[in-house]
Write an enzyme that holds these catalytic residues in place. Structure first.
Site, PDB file in Angstrom:
ATOM      1  N   GLY A   1       0.932  -1.289  -0.035  1.00  0.00           N
ATOM      2  CA  GLY A   1       0.061   0.023   0.005  1.00  0.00           C
ATOM      3  C   GLY A   1       1.113   1.272  -0.093  1.00  0.00           C
ATOM      4  O   GLY A   1       1.933   1.153   0.297  1.00  0.00           O
TER       5      GLY A   1
ATOM      6  N   SER B   1       6.165  -1.736  -2.110  1.00  0.00           N
ATOM      7  CA  SER B   1       5.915  -2.589  -3.401  1.00  0.00           C
ATOM      8  C   SER B   1       4.932  -2.254  -4.322  1.00  0.00           C
ATOM      9  O   SER B   1       4.031  -3.119  -4.714  1.00  0.00           O
ATOM     10  CB  SER B   1       5.866  -4.070  -2.841  1.00  0.00           C
ATOM     11  OG  SER B   1       4.946  -4.566  -1.963  1.00  0.00           O
TER      12      SER B   1
ATOM     13  N   SER C   1       2.796   4.818   1.064  1.00  0.00           N
ATOM     14  CA  SER C   1       3.123   5.223   2.290  1.00  0.00           C
ATOM     15  C   SER C   1       2.303   6.053   3.164  1.00  0.00           C
ATOM     16  O   SER C   1       1.495   6.944   2.530  1.00  0.00           O
ATOM     17  CB  SER C   1       4.459   5.993   2.008  1.00  0.00           C
ATOM     18  OG  SER C   1       5.093   6.538   3.128  1.00  0.00           O
ATOM     19  N   GLY C   2       2.147   5.654   4.351  1.00  0.00           N
ATOM     20  CA  GLY C   2       0.934   6.253   5.188  1.00  0.00           C
ATOM     21  C   GLY C   2      -0.289   5.584   5.157  1.00  0.00           C
ATOM     22  O   GLY C   2      -1.131   6.118   5.886  1.00  0.00           O
ATOM     23  N   SER C   3      -0.444   4.559   4.548  1.00  0.00           N
ATOM     24  CA  SER C   3      -1.609   3.663   4.248  1.00  0.00           C
ATOM     25  C   SER C   3      -1.820   3.006   5.700  1.00  0.00           C
ATOM     26  O   SER C   3      -2.982   2.527   6.151  1.00  0.00           O
ATOM     27  CB  SER C   3      -1.707   2.707   3.218  1.00  0.00           C
ATOM     28  OG  SER C   3      -0.704   1.739   3.514  1.00  0.00           O
ATOM     29  N   GLY C   4      -0.909   2.770   6.442  1.00  0.00           N
ATOM     30  CA  GLY C   4      -1.065   1.821   7.838  1.00  0.00           C
ATOM     31  C   GLY C   4      -0.396   0.676   7.910  1.00  0.00           C
ATOM     32  O   GLY C   4      -0.462  -0.331   8.875  1.00  0.00           O
ATOM     33  N   LYS C   5       0.340   0.373   6.831  1.00  0.00           N
ATOM     34  CA  LYS C   5       1.119  -1.038   6.804  1.00  0.00           C
ATOM     35  C   LYS C   5       1.896  -1.202   8.200  1.00  0.00           C
ATOM     36  O   LYS C   5       1.822  -2.365   8.629  1.00  0.00           O
ATOM     37  CB  LYS C   5       2.123  -1.266   5.466  1.00  0.00           C
ATOM     38  CG  LYS C   5       1.195  -1.111   4.324  1.00  0.00           C
ATOM     39  CD  LYS C   5       2.339  -1.221   3.090  1.00  0.00           C
ATOM     40  CE  LYS C   5       3.400  -0.153   3.185  1.00  0.00           C
ATOM     41  NZ  LYS C   5       3.014   1.250   2.933  1.00  0.00           N
ATOM     42  N   SER C   6       2.707  -0.247   8.348  1.00  0.00           N
ATOM     43  CA  SER C   6       3.699  -0.431   9.327  1.00  0.00           C
ATOM     44  C   SER C   6       2.896  -0.562  10.742  1.00  0.00           C
ATOM     45  O   SER C   6       3.383  -1.727  11.650  1.00  0.00           O
ATOM     46  CB  SER C   6       4.871   0.452   9.581  1.00  0.00           C
ATOM     47  OG  SER C   6       5.765   0.435   8.313  1.00  0.00           O
TER      48      SER C   6
END
Length: 198
Positions: free
Chosen positions: A35, A109, A37-42
């Site tokens: 997703g 990715s 950057s900033g979507s909440g993945k981490s």
């Protein structure tokens, strides 16, 4: 593929994955979170890892920034370097999943091709693609790392969402919309999905 005649892998002589999974009482999988950057993945990866650990499961997060501060510190963000970044990550994830670990990969990715590369290395049966979906406008508003502002000002080049398109997965194993759902709702959705596979 390395065809050097002086290389003799001993995988078949080692302790097998099934034995490690039996010891750990879990099935190893790679949860590949993609997703913007900033979507909440981490944030979701961290929450998933902690929750699994608290439930007695062994999980490990491979995160874009962490990997780029170590094993991939020599790579930039050109198309070639992005592919090499994901190739290395996928090879590490493959080793970890063979060790019986639940691997949580958190990487932008951005293209279908690059995620297919990861899936081919890891193996389709072990690769669970999770699309963490939030619009560019929302991700840019969050801008938790200040990256969008730097990209807009020209301090960062080749930034996904600004200079390069993000190709959404066509058929992810799971899609989580973090724009319209709370962190708690999103994490619960992810946990419910992961528990079915481990």
């Amino acid at each position: 593929m390395n065809n050097d005649k002086n290389i003799h892998p001993i995988f078949s002589k080692l302790v097998q994955r099934s034995e490690r999974e039996s010891l750990l009482k879990q099935k190893a999988k790679v949860i590949w979170m993609t997703g913007l950057s900033g979507s909440g993945k981490s944030t979701l990866a961290i929450g998933l890892e902690r929750t699994l650990l608290n439930a007695g499961k062994l999980a490990y997060v491979l995160d874009g920034d962490n990997v780029r501060s170590g094993i991939n510190s020599n790579l930039g963000f050109t198309e070639e370097d992005r592919k090499e970044n994901i190739r290395r990550v996928a090879e590490v994830a493959k080793l970890l999943v063979d060790s019986g670990v639940i691997v949580i990969c958190s990487f932008v990715s951005p293209t279908i091709e690059i995620r297919s590369l990861a899936k081919n290395i890891i193996g389709e049966k072990d690769f669970l693609e999770v699309y963490v979906n939030a619009s560019l406008a929302v991700c840019e508003k969050r801008d938790v790392k200040g990256l969008y502002a730097k990209a807009r000002s020209g301090l960062i080049k080749d930034f996904t969402g600004i200079h390069q398109a993000f190709e959404a997965p066509e058929d992810p194993a799971l899609e989580i919309n973090t724009e319209n759902n709370s962190l708690e709702q999103s994490l619960n959705t992810l946990l419910e999905f992961v528990h079915k596979h481990i």
